[in-house]
Design a protein around this motif. Sequence first.
Motif, PDB file in Angstrom:
ATOM      1  N   ALA A  48     -47.371 -80.950  74.623  1.00  0.00           N
ATOM      2  CA  ALA A  48     -48.392 -79.410  73.590  1.00  0.00           C
ATOM      3  C   ALA A  48     -48.429 -78.044  74.097  1.00  0.00           C
ATOM      4  O   ALA A  48     -47.965 -77.036  73.325  1.00  0.00           O
ATOM      5  N   LYS A  49     -48.163 -78.097  75.194  1.00  0.00           N
ATOM      6  CA  LYS A  49     -47.694 -76.803  75.740  1.00  0.00           C
ATOM      7  C   LYS A  49     -46.501 -76.647  75.516  1.00  0.00           C
ATOM      8  O   LYS A  49     -46.277 -75.298  75.279  1.00  0.00           O
ATOM      9  N   GLN A  50     -45.392 -77.495  74.951  1.00  0.00           N
ATOM     10  CA  GLN A  50     -43.920 -77.042  75.153  1.00  0.00           C
ATOM     11  C   GLN A  50     -44.477 -76.830  73.261  1.00  0.00           C
ATOM     12  O   GLN A  50     -43.778 -75.430  73.943  1.00  0.00           O
ATOM     13  N   LEU A  51     -45.081 -76.969  72.339  1.00  0.00           N
ATOM     14  CA  LEU A  51     -44.662 -76.662  70.749  1.00  0.00           C
ATOM     15  C   LEU A  51     -45.865 -75.352  70.921  1.00  0.00           C
ATOM     16  O   LEU A  51     -45.357 -74.186  70.246  1.00  0.00           O
ATOM     17  N   ALA A  52     -46.781 -74.937  71.945  1.00  0.00           N
ATOM     18  CA  ALA A  52     -47.560 -73.898  72.437  1.00  0.00           C
ATOM     19  C   ALA A  52     -46.701 -72.871  72.488  1.00  0.00           C
ATOM     20  O   ALA A  52     -46.759 -71.142  72.257  1.00  0.00           O
ATOM     21  N   ALA A  53     -45.756 -73.277  73.313  1.00  0.00           N
ATOM     22  CA  ALA A  53     -44.984 -71.804  73.841  1.00  0.00           C
ATOM     23  C   ALA A  53     -43.497 -71.637  73.004  1.00  0.00           C
ATOM     24  O   ALA A  53     -43.665 -70.680  72.564  1.00  0.00           O
ATOM     25  N   GLU A  54     -43.484 -72.795  72.224  1.00  0.00           N
ATOM     26  CA  GLU A  54     -42.135 -72.072  70.935  1.00  0.00           C
ATOM     27  C   GLU A  54     -43.381 -71.579  69.823  1.00  0.00           C
ATOM     28  O   GLU A  54     -42.469 -70.344  69.303  1.00  0.00           O
ATOM     29  N   SER A  55     -44.586 -71.426  69.759  1.00  0.00           N
ATOM     30  CA  SER A  55     -45.453 -70.700  68.607  1.00  0.00           C
ATOM     31  C   SER A  55     -45.191 -69.310  69.407  1.00  0.00           C
ATOM     32  O   SER A  55     -45.475 -68.599  68.591  1.00  0.00           O
ATOM     33  N   ALA A  56     -46.257 -69.132  70.555  1.00  0.00           N
ATOM     34  CA  ALA A  56     -45.887 -67.901  71.115  1.00  0.00           C
ATOM     35  C   ALA A  56     -44.766 -66.934  70.971  1.00  0.00           C
ATOM     36  O   ALA A  56     -44.703 -66.302  70.691  1.00  0.00           O
ATOM     37  N   ALA A  61     -41.484 -62.744  67.850  1.00  0.00           N
ATOM     38  CA  ALA A  61     -40.470 -62.875  66.583  1.00  0.00           C
ATOM     39  C   ALA A  61     -40.526 -62.336  65.213  1.00  0.00           C
ATOM     40  O   ALA A  61     -40.152 -62.247  64.298  1.00  0.00           O
ATOM     41  N   GLY A  62     -42.348 -62.380  64.902  1.00  0.00           N
ATOM     42  CA  GLY A  62     -43.013 -61.966  63.298  1.00  0.00           C
ATOM     43  C   GLY A  62     -42.857 -62.861  62.476  1.00  0.00           C
ATOM     44  O   GLY A  62     -42.550 -63.253  61.329  1.00  0.00           O
ATOM     45  N   LYS A  63     -42.346 -64.114  63.080  1.00  0.00           N
ATOM     46  CA  LYS A  63     -42.668 -65.800  62.539  1.00  0.00           C
ATOM     47  C   LYS A  63     -43.684 -66.053  61.988  1.00  0.00           C
ATOM     48  O   LYS A  63     -43.754 -67.110  63.397  1.00  0.00           O
ATOM     49  N   HIS A  64     -44.891 -64.884  61.362  1.00  0.00           N
ATOM     50  CA  HIS A  64     -46.401 -66.483  61.798  1.00  0.00           C
ATOM     51  C   HIS A  64     -46.519 -66.912  61.010  1.00  0.00           C
ATOM     52  O   HIS A  64     -47.020 -68.024  61.232  1.00  0.00           O
ATOM     53  N   ALA A  65     -45.938 -67.623  59.973  1.00  0.00           N
ATOM     54  CA  ALA A  65     -46.154 -69.136  59.652  1.00  0.00           C
ATOM     55  C   ALA A  65     -45.531 -69.568  59.867  1.00  0.00           C
ATOM     56  O   ALA A  65     -46.811 -70.807  60.329  1.00  0.00           O
ATOM     57  N   GLU A  66     -44.351 -69.466  60.636  1.00  0.00           N
ATOM     58  CA  GLU A  66     -43.484 -71.137  61.011  1.00  0.00           C
ATOM     59  C   GLU A  66     -44.540 -71.246  62.813  1.00  0.00           C
ATOM     60  O   GLU A  66     -45.053 -71.879  63.496  1.00  0.00           O
ATOM     61  N   ALA A  67     -45.291 -70.175  62.963  1.00  0.00           N
ATOM     62  CA  ALA A  67     -45.901 -69.784  64.301  1.00  0.00           C
ATOM     63  C   ALA A  67     -46.860 -70.579  64.901  1.00  0.00           C
ATOM     64  O   ALA A  67     -47.375 -71.483  65.345  1.00  0.00           O
ATOM     65  N   GLU A  68     -48.098 -70.253  63.268  1.00  0.00           N
ATOM     66  CA  GLU A  68     -49.047 -71.135  63.007  1.00  0.00           C
ATOM     67  C   GLU A  68     -49.103 -71.999  62.799  1.00  0.00           C
ATOM     68  O   GLU A  68     -49.898 -73.536  63.241  1.00  0.00           O
ATOM     69  N   ALA A  69     -47.274 -72.990  62.470  1.00  0.00           N
ATOM     70  CA  ALA A  69     -47.316 -74.232  62.296  1.00  0.00           C
ATOM     71  C   ALA A  69     -47.309 -75.406  63.417  1.00  0.00           C
ATOM     72  O   ALA A  69     -48.252 -75.841  63.729  1.00  0.00           O
ATOM     73  N   LYS A  70     -46.632 -74.381  64.055  1.00  0.00           N
ATOM     74  CA  LYS A  70     -46.315 -75.427  65.220  1.00  0.00           C
ATOM     75  C   LYS A  70     -46.906 -74.906  66.419  1.00  0.00           C
ATOM     76  O   LYS A  70     -48.020 -75.829  66.532  1.00  0.00           O
ATOM     77  N   GLY A  71     -48.210 -74.132  65.999  1.00  0.00           N
ATOM     78  CA  GLY A  71     -50.199 -74.129  67.077  1.00  0.00           C
ATOM     79  C   GLY A  71     -50.331 -75.723  66.452  1.00  0.00           C
ATOM     80  O   GLY A  71     -51.556 -76.171  67.643  1.00  0.00           O
ATOM     81  N   LYS A  72     -50.857 -75.343  65.004  1.00  0.00           N
ATOM     82  CA  LYS A  72     -51.834 -76.325  64.612  1.00  0.00           C
ATOM     83  C   LYS A  72     -51.193 -77.452  64.505  1.00  0.00           C
ATOM     84  O   LYS A  72     -51.391 -79.022  64.681  1.00  0.00           O
ATOM     85  N   GLU A  73     -49.857 -78.080  65.059  1.00  0.00           N
ATOM     86  CA  GLU A  73     -48.748 -79.413  65.677  1.00  0.00           C
ATOM     87  C   GLU A  73     -49.332 -79.794  66.828  1.00  0.00           C
ATOM     88  O   GLU A  73     -49.843 -80.475  67.274  1.00  0.00           O
ATOM     89  N   ALA A  74     -49.288 -78.681  67.898  1.00  0.00           N
ATOM     90  CA  ALA A  74     -49.267 -78.616  69.118  1.00  0.00           C
ATOM     91  C   ALA A  74     -51.357 -79.334  69.335  1.00  0.00           C
ATOM     92  O   ALA A  74     -51.464 -80.006  69.635  1.00  0.00           O
TER      93      ALA A  74
END
Length: 82
Positions: A48-56, A61-74
């Motif tokens: 989850a920490k790794q996914l949160a880092a990817e989300s951040a 980078a301005g890719k908010h939809a992808e970041a939100e998906a990664k955050g929810k996955e984490a």
Amino acid sequence: MHRIALTAVVTLVALALCSPAMAFQCPTLVKKVQDETARRFDPAAASAKQLAAESAALHAAGKHAEAEAKGKEALAKLGMQS
């Protein structure tokens, strides 16, 4: 006619003011993951920490939809809901 135009303007202003507040919940999701993983040291927390880092990074980078998906996955890895 004047009333319709006024109603349209008021509606557009309200939407413009509300939209930024609802957008970009990525940092909130990352914060939830960080708070939860601060007290956990299991493999799910590490993932989850790794996914949160990817989300951040995606958020930055301005890719908010992808970041939100990664955050929810984490959060899902931690057994939490967003």
